[in-house]
Scaffold this motif. Structure first.
Motif, mmCIF file in Angstrom:
data_model
loop_
_atom_site.group_PDB
_atom_site.id
_atom_site.type_symbol
_atom_site.label_atom_id
_atom_site.label_comp_id
_atom_site.label_asym_id
_atom_site.label_seq_id
_atom_site.Cartn_x
_atom_site.Cartn_y
_atom_site.Cartn_z
ATOM 1 N N ASN A 280 4.306 4.369 -4.795
ATOM 2 C CA ASN A 280 3.581 4.235 -3.525
ATOM 3 C C ASN A 280 3.445 5.549 -2.753
ATOM 4 O O ASN A 280 3.227 5.547 -1.541
ATOM 5 N N GLU B 124 -7.860 6.607 -8.063
ATOM 6 C CA GLU B 124 -7.320 5.245 -7.995
ATOM 7 C C GLU B 124 -8.200 4.344 -7.142
ATOM 8 O O GLU B 124 -8.393 3.158 -7.461
ATOM 9 N N GLU C 195 0.816 -1.210 0.000
ATOM 10 C CA GLU C 195 0.000 0.000 0.000
ATOM 11 C C GLU C 195 0.853 1.265 0.000
ATOM 12 O O GLU C 195 2.067 1.221 0.213
ATOM 13 N N ASN D 122 -6.101 -1.613 -5.118
ATOM 14 C CA ASN D 122 -5.372 -1.498 -6.375
ATOM 15 C C ASN D 122 -6.103 -2.292 -7.452
ATOM 16 O O ASN D 122 -6.300 -3.507 -7.316
ATOM 17 N N VAL E 231 -4.256 3.667 -1.368
ATOM 18 C CA VAL E 231 -3.729 3.830 -2.726
ATOM 19 C C VAL E 231 -3.312 5.277 -2.984
ATOM 20 O O VAL E 231 -2.454 5.539 -3.816
#
Length: 432
Positions: free
Chosen positions: A102, A346, A48, A318, A341
């Motif tokens: 990330n 997203e 994550e 995701n 995310v």
């Protein structure tokens, strides 16, 4: 005046654990204002997005001065002049500016606060509640709540291996009634534990913080609490578990400290399936670790026709990992956490990927929360069908449940409680 962004400001606030967090404030040329506060998780998957923390000794290393400074120095200049109504473009700009997969450079805490604040500002400009702005004229359902009764795992000093023991009321008929039933169960659980002796306070998310002798002891107690509340377990009220297996081991094996020690991946899957057969369980989150695809698939194959198998650490909001899980036969529902995310766009992509597969979708809070109620609007406006906030106590949790009551009331006769329709079709059929 237009919906273009005039200013973006970041500031340090405090979350429900007394740790610093980031709030972003976005003002449009029209004067419309949007604010949002970043949540923070304790049980976090390796895949994550990453918060930016200052480290050092101040605030135990959890300071956010760097994240706040980045909003002023980099994010504000990049977004100024952009149209707040184009959320996808704003979020793409945030991702490009950060430049990491990330959100590690600017910090997911800074990025998510800004992304959500822009969304709030756009809704304010449109003079609509956020959920209605998101729905854009489409029919929506009031989400089914998933509410913690006992807290364990990383949220409660690992008093139990299982992280969350929760309840769901798919047949309640309304959100208001679901909360009323949950209140009955919560109070009954407290009385049972007070009489028995294992009551030791409340956990991070407001659930009872008990001292059970085994994970099954907790399941037995929760089942008894449902019945003691005057409601029928496995009919009016079902159990939902967040195993958070990622915290218990990895693909090579798991350790259940309250039970019989080390389990192989296959044994862990078998244990979860056994619990689902013995108790009125309707939903199980993360029964296996974030990279243990075989165990996730095994549990889904064994009980996925009647039990919701939710991916959290394995999916991390995701869309690509949702597709991978679907191809592997793992999961039939996705947990959606925007900060997991980093941006609204997203997160919506992951939800859309789950829905396209016929899965359930659950918009979720984190263990470190605030008075921010964005997720209540996301769950409704995105027509997710389910909402997970934590327990039925503590103001940072109740703020979101109470916001849902306002949304349901505002819809009046048009309010449509998701109920059984929140689940994948085979599970929904078993509830009919």
């Amino acid at each position: 005046m237009t919906s273009r962004i005039a200013s973006v400001t970041g500031r340090q606030l405090w979350d429900s654990r007394g740790r610093p967090t980031v709030e972003a404030e976005v003002i449009l040329e029209s004067g419309a204002v949007g604010r949002a506060i970043a949540p923070a998780g304790a049980s976090r998957g390796a895949h994550e997005a990453i918060d930016l923390r200052d480290g050092g000794t101040a605030y135990g290393g959890f300071g956010v001065n760097g994240a706040v400074a980045g909003i002023g120095a980099e994010i504000a200049p990049a977004l100024t002049g952009m149209d707040a109504r184009d959320q996808a473009a704003v979020d793409a700009a945030l991702c490009a500016l950060d430049g990491t997969p990330n959100k590690a450079r600017l910090g997911a805490n800074a990025v998510v606060a800004v992304s959500m604040a822009v969304l709030h500002a756009a809704a304010a400009h449109a003079r609509e509640p956020l959920w209605r702005y998101l729905a854009n004229g489409a029919k929506v359902r009031i989400p089914l709540p998933e509410i913690q009764i006992f807290g364990g795992g990383a949220h409660a000093g690992r008093r139990t291996d299982v992280q969350d023991f929760m309840v769901m009321c798919p047949k309640a008929g309304s959100f208001r009634r679901a909360l009323e039933i949950t209140d009955d169960v919560y109070r009954a659980a407290g009385k049972l534990m007070e009489a028995k002796g294992p009551l030791t306070g409340v956990a991070d998310e407001g659930g009872w913080w008990p001292n059970f002798s085994s994970n099954e002891d907790a399941l037995d107690t929760l089942t008894r609490a449902i019945e003691a509340s005057g409601h029928r377990a496995g009919d009016e009220v079902y159990i939902s578990l967040d195993i958070a297996a990622n915290e218990l081991g990895d693909a090579s094996g798991y350790s259940l400290a309250l039970d019989d020690g080390r389990l192989t991946s296959e044994e862990m899957a078998a244990r979860i399936v056994e619990w689902a057969k013995r108790y009125p369980i309707l939903s199980i989150e993360d029964p296996a670790g974030q990279d243990d695809w075989a165990a996730m698939a095994a549990v889904t194959a064994a009980i996925g026709d009647r039990v919701q198998i939710i991916g959290d650490d394995v999916l991390v909001t995701n869309a690509d990992r949702v597709e991978r899980a679907a191809e592997a036969g793992a999961c039939n529902a996705a947990l959606i956490k925007v900060n997991q995310v980093g941006t609204v766009t997203e997160a919506k992509a992951a939800l859309d990927a789950a829905v396209a597969r016929g899965w359930g979708a659950i918009v979720s809070a984190r263990s470190g929360e605030s008075e921010d109620v964005t997720i209540a609007h996301l769950a409704t406006g995105w027509n997710a069908g389910q909402l997970k906030v934590g327990s039925f106590t503590r103001s940072e949790r109740m703020a979101k449940w109470n916001e849902m009551l306002r949304i349901e009331e505002s819809l009046g006769a048009e309010a449509d409680y998701a109920g059984a329709s929140a689940f994948a079709a085979p599970i929904a059929a078993t509830l009919a």
